[in-house]
Design a protein around this motif. Sequence first.
Motif, PDB file in Angstrom:
ATOM      1  N   PRO A  45      25.390  35.137  42.181  1.00 60.89           N
ATOM      2  CA  PRO A  45      26.467  34.141  42.240  1.00 60.89           C
ATOM      3  C   PRO A  45      27.693  34.748  42.901  1.00 60.89           C
ATOM      4  CG  PRO A  45      25.475  34.203  40.057  1.00 60.89           C
ATOM      5  CD  PRO A  45      24.914  35.366  40.817  1.00 60.89           C
ATOM      6  N   PRO A  46      28.339  34.052  43.794  1.00 59.29           N
ATOM      7  CA  PRO A  46      29.466  34.647  44.511  1.00 59.29           C
ATOM      8  C   PRO A  46      30.638  34.944  43.593  1.00 59.29           C
ATOM      9  CG  PRO A  46      29.341  32.292  44.931  1.00 59.29           C
ATOM     10  CD  PRO A  46      28.105  32.659  44.178  1.00 59.29           C
ATOM     11  N   TYR A  47      31.323  36.036  43.908  1.00 61.51           N
ATOM     12  CA  TYR A  47      32.578  36.322  43.224  1.00 61.51           C
ATOM     13  C   TYR A  47      33.678  35.686  44.045  1.00 61.51           C
ATOM     14  CZ  TYR A  47      36.514  38.897  41.223  1.00 61.51           C
ATOM     15  OH  TYR A  47      37.698  39.231  40.623  1.00 61.51           O
ATOM     16  N   SER A  48      34.185  34.570  43.568  1.00 62.19           N
ATOM     17  CA  SER A  48      35.136  33.794  44.354  1.00 62.19           C
ATOM     18  C   SER A  48      36.445  34.551  44.486  1.00 62.19           C
ATOM     19  CB  SER A  48      35.379  32.437  43.682  1.00 62.19           C
ATOM     20  OG  SER A  48      34.160  31.765  43.466  1.00 62.19           O
ATOM     21  N   SER A  49      36.904  34.710  45.707  1.00 64.25           N
ATOM     22  CA  SER A  49      38.213  35.315  45.902  1.00 64.25           C
ATOM     23  C   SER A  49      39.259  34.210  45.984  1.00 64.25           C
ATOM     24  CB  SER A  49      38.226  36.151  47.182  1.00 64.25           C
ATOM     25  OG  SER A  49      37.900  35.344  48.286  1.00 64.25           O
ATOM     26  N   GLY A  50      40.488  34.573  45.670  1.00 66.24           N
ATOM     27  CA  GLY A  50      41.565  33.602  45.770  1.00 66.24           C
ATOM     28  C   GLY A  50      41.748  32.775  44.512  1.00 66.24           C
ATOM     29  N   VAL A  51      42.183  31.514  44.670  1.00 66.62           N
ATOM     30  CA  VAL A  51      42.623  30.681  43.555  1.00 66.62           C
ATOM     31  C   VAL A  51      41.859  29.366  43.563  1.00 66.62           C
ATOM     32  CG1 VAL A  51      44.622  29.589  42.474  1.00 66.62           C
ATOM     33  CG2 VAL A  51      44.918  31.673  43.816  1.00 66.62           C
ATOM     34  N   SER A  52      41.483  28.915  42.373  1.00 73.77           N
ATOM     35  CA  SER A  52      40.907  27.575  42.243  1.00 73.77           C
ATOM     36  C   SER A  52      41.535  26.888  41.030  1.00 73.77           C
ATOM     37  CB  SER A  52      39.382  27.634  42.088  1.00 73.77           C
ATOM     38  OG  SER A  52      39.027  28.375  40.943  1.00 73.77           O
ATOM     39  N   THR A  53      41.801  25.590  41.160  1.00 71.92           N
ATOM     40  CA  THR A  53      42.376  24.796  40.070  1.00 71.92           C
ATOM     41  C   THR A  53      41.476  23.591  39.820  1.00 71.92           C
ATOM     42  OG1 THR A  53      44.628  25.482  40.612  1.00 71.92           O
ATOM     43  CG2 THR A  53      44.384  23.481  39.304  1.00 71.92           C
ATOM     44  N   PHE A  54      41.220  23.312  38.549  1.00 76.37           N
ATOM     45  CA  PHE A  54      40.307  22.233  38.197  1.00 76.37           C
ATOM     46  C   PHE A  54      40.654  21.739  36.800  1.00 76.37           C
ATOM     47  CE2 PHE A  54      38.572  26.443  37.588  1.00 76.37           C
ATOM     48  CZ  PHE A  54      38.228  26.464  36.244  1.00 76.37           C
ATOM     49  N   THR A  55      39.945  20.706  36.352  1.00 75.89           N
ATOM     50  CA  THR A  55      40.175  20.116  35.038  1.00 75.89           C
ATOM     51  C   THR A  55      38.957  20.321  34.160  1.00 75.89           C
ATOM     52  OG1 THR A  55      41.669  18.438  35.923  1.00 75.89           O
ATOM     53  CG2 THR A  55      40.667  17.985  33.780  1.00 75.89           C
ATOM     54  N   ILE A  56      39.185  20.729  32.919  1.00 77.46           N
ATOM     55  CA  ILE A  56      38.118  20.867  31.927  1.00 77.46           C
ATOM     56  C   ILE A  56      38.241  19.706  30.941  1.00 77.46           C
ATOM     57  CG2 ILE A  56      37.292  22.235  29.962  1.00 77.46           C
ATOM     58  CD1 ILE A  56      38.068  24.733  31.470  1.00 77.46           C
ATOM     59  N   GLU A  57      37.120  19.077  30.661  1.00 82.47           N
ATOM     60  CA  GLU A  57      37.092  18.004  29.674  1.00 82.47           C
ATOM     61  C   GLU A  57      36.119  18.373  28.569  1.00 82.47           C
ATOM     62  OE1 GLU A  57      36.266  14.316  31.537  1.00 82.47           O
ATOM     63  OE2 GLU A  57      38.120  14.302  32.713  1.00 82.47           O
TER      64      GLU A  57
END
Length: 815
Positions: A45-57
Amino acid sequence: MLKKRFFTGLIVIIIVFILLFISLTPLSPFYELLNPETGIYARPPPYSSGVSTFTIERDNRSASVTVYYENCLGFIGIYSNHNWSLFYEQGYLEARYRLAQIEIIKAEATGTLASIIGKSELSSDILSRELLNCPVAREEFQNLSRSSYTYMALSNFVAGINSYINGLTYKDMPLLFKTLNYRPGDWNVTDVLAIQQSFLWENTPANFDPLYFQYALEKMPENIVRALYPAYPAGIQNPIVPYKCNPSVYKETGDINNLSLYTPSVNITGNLNFSVSRCLEFPSSRSFSNDWAVNGIKTDNTSALLANDPHLTTSVPSIWMGFQLVSPGMNVIGVVFPGFPGIILGHNRYIAWGATNGQIQETYFYAEVSKGYTYLSYNKWLHYKIINETIDVRGSSPYHLMIRIANNGVVMFNESGTEIAMDWTGMHPTYEITFFLNIDRSRDIKGFVSNLTKYFKVAVQNWAVADSNGNIGIYPYGEYPVIEHGDPRGILNGTGISNWIGFVPLRYEPYLYDPARGFVFSDNQITVSDNYPYYIGWDYESGYRADEAYHLLNSSYDVNTDKMKSIQLTVHDYTTNIFLKPLLRAISRYYYNTSYYNELSNWNGNMSINSTAATIFYFWENNTLNDTFMPYMEKYNINQSNGLFNVSFFLGPDDMYHGPLIEDLVNWTLNDPYSRYFDNPLNGETRNFYTIALTAFNQTIMYLNERYGGIPAWGNIHKRYLVSFFGINAMNTMDVPAAGDGNTINAAYGIISDFGPSWRLIVNMSRPEDAIGIYPGGISENPLSKYYDNNFIPWNNGLYYKIMPENEPEVFRYE
């Protein structure tokens, strides 16, 4: 090179598991394993670089989460506007990058490892069941308020793990599980509490030592025990809490004078052979570390600085994961053991903390007087509490285990009619995990200590603390058992006269707060001065890292981050300050002006990679210890089945530098080099330090010339590597030249070392956002990932990273 190593390694892994661990039937079909898209060669699985924003429900709630991936250091930042979603995401990410590791940790903690691996892990499962990990965890769970912060954190943490597991495809399954054809099930809060219990046991020092030491008490005359194994260390000591720094904790009349510390409480040597041999399957826990803090007295301003580097197994994947966790009321950064929420070692804006193992005795052993299912206690025959366990074993029939519990612990051994019970401070509910979750939000040392005294009871640590107000302290707080009779260094009488009567009162537990000398420190040396009124243990690290640290801290001023770094990375072996001149005197008649003599006489005592003097000294010290003390082992028939070469006080492997025997050697060399205890007890030969030193030197030169064709530089033979967490050699890293040894602050234990500074941290609390640190290895457990071991070489070379990098998003910064 990377691809070649791991393609070869993957084939080896399959063969190893087929031949050594599991039957053919449970294996994944080869067409699945070798499928290039989804099998063992599938990309991680890739190690994502940088920033990610999302919503958890979850549960009709929603929350915004921002995740920041720091490439070099291997830290992950998590920001959320709710606490529940932060811990949910931490659980998800621990599973994403370390699923096999946390599953193995959970299985070890719950005593179910044999159901995954097979019969080879049965002894581990038996120990976990005997330690009562799951019963204690269940009781802790039952006692946990559902409205508590701890329950909120744990329940959401495991929900995040389960979310990842439930969405897992075969392609993204860990390599180990593909090979084993194993799919993990859901986690629950009790699993994490069981991991807490396992963590506490692994950090309980020398847990089986009293069984081994029983042999010394029974086989050796009292005068020899007193000479070789004094209850208070004989060498140079710089205690963590010396009398002069806090005399108030020395005023009580404790139990120390009531105990018989040189004679056995019971005589059962003939019954112990099998039991102690079995015990060798479970090595005594040793957890060496360094931590210290300095205040304005040493910095010439109002700031306080802290450094910490816990010495543990250096593995791939690492035993740590790095996180920054930001949510309402919290902004903390540091490292955590996979399988735990929160941060274990680190700092926030207001406070920084580190830990070293306290070396406090927390396991006591009792020889029971028993008849059938009853045992004698205070002149009454009582029934054992019985727990029947069934352990599933992969590829074999289930194993049925009956656990007997007495008032003074769990019966661990039952051989030749003698039942031996172990009492451990971890066999009742405590809430160390609550301590970690709470200190992540602490605002000052007072709040830190309040949580410490409430929740951290087992596996006593020397907690060094520094806060943003310039204060420092060190707190070896926890449960210190008190007994009234017997010798706790060996096996005690189990009829009640040596049972625990309580614990050392908190007001008499050792600590320091803002001492006048301007620093606090621990390197696993003895906790207190020799007039401390309570027995709290005896087998400490020998203290030469502590002597070096004391010398450097005591003589340093204008301390800043760079000076803290230089102390943390020093490879000067303090024992050279003691032995080098006497050694030169011993060999001068025969070796004066030779290359060997000149190398040593011009040497600064640093265990540097290009030093040949370091090589000579290391092997000479080893030979001197063996030549001095092996005759005593032979005289009194201390052998392999008794723990020889397995525990520090019986000439154990690299622990020989950390046990009482080298302290004896230092004490006699400095104060009585012609001591009668240098004489050979086997044949009465008169010896002294100088004659033994010369003999050991001759042995050293002969060995090095025969083995290496000359004297190699230290780094040519002394190496570090990262060992596979899963015990699969093909997944180890390469080894590289390493400085240091077991006596240096920058420690590298053994000739080929997989044990040392598992995490380095330095924080200046006047600017905590500039803290630096590093752990070896990387974020990923997948050997095909470039983040598997990317920090190994920088770590070995003494590099650090800023753990809150300049380019991280604004939400992670201190206000």
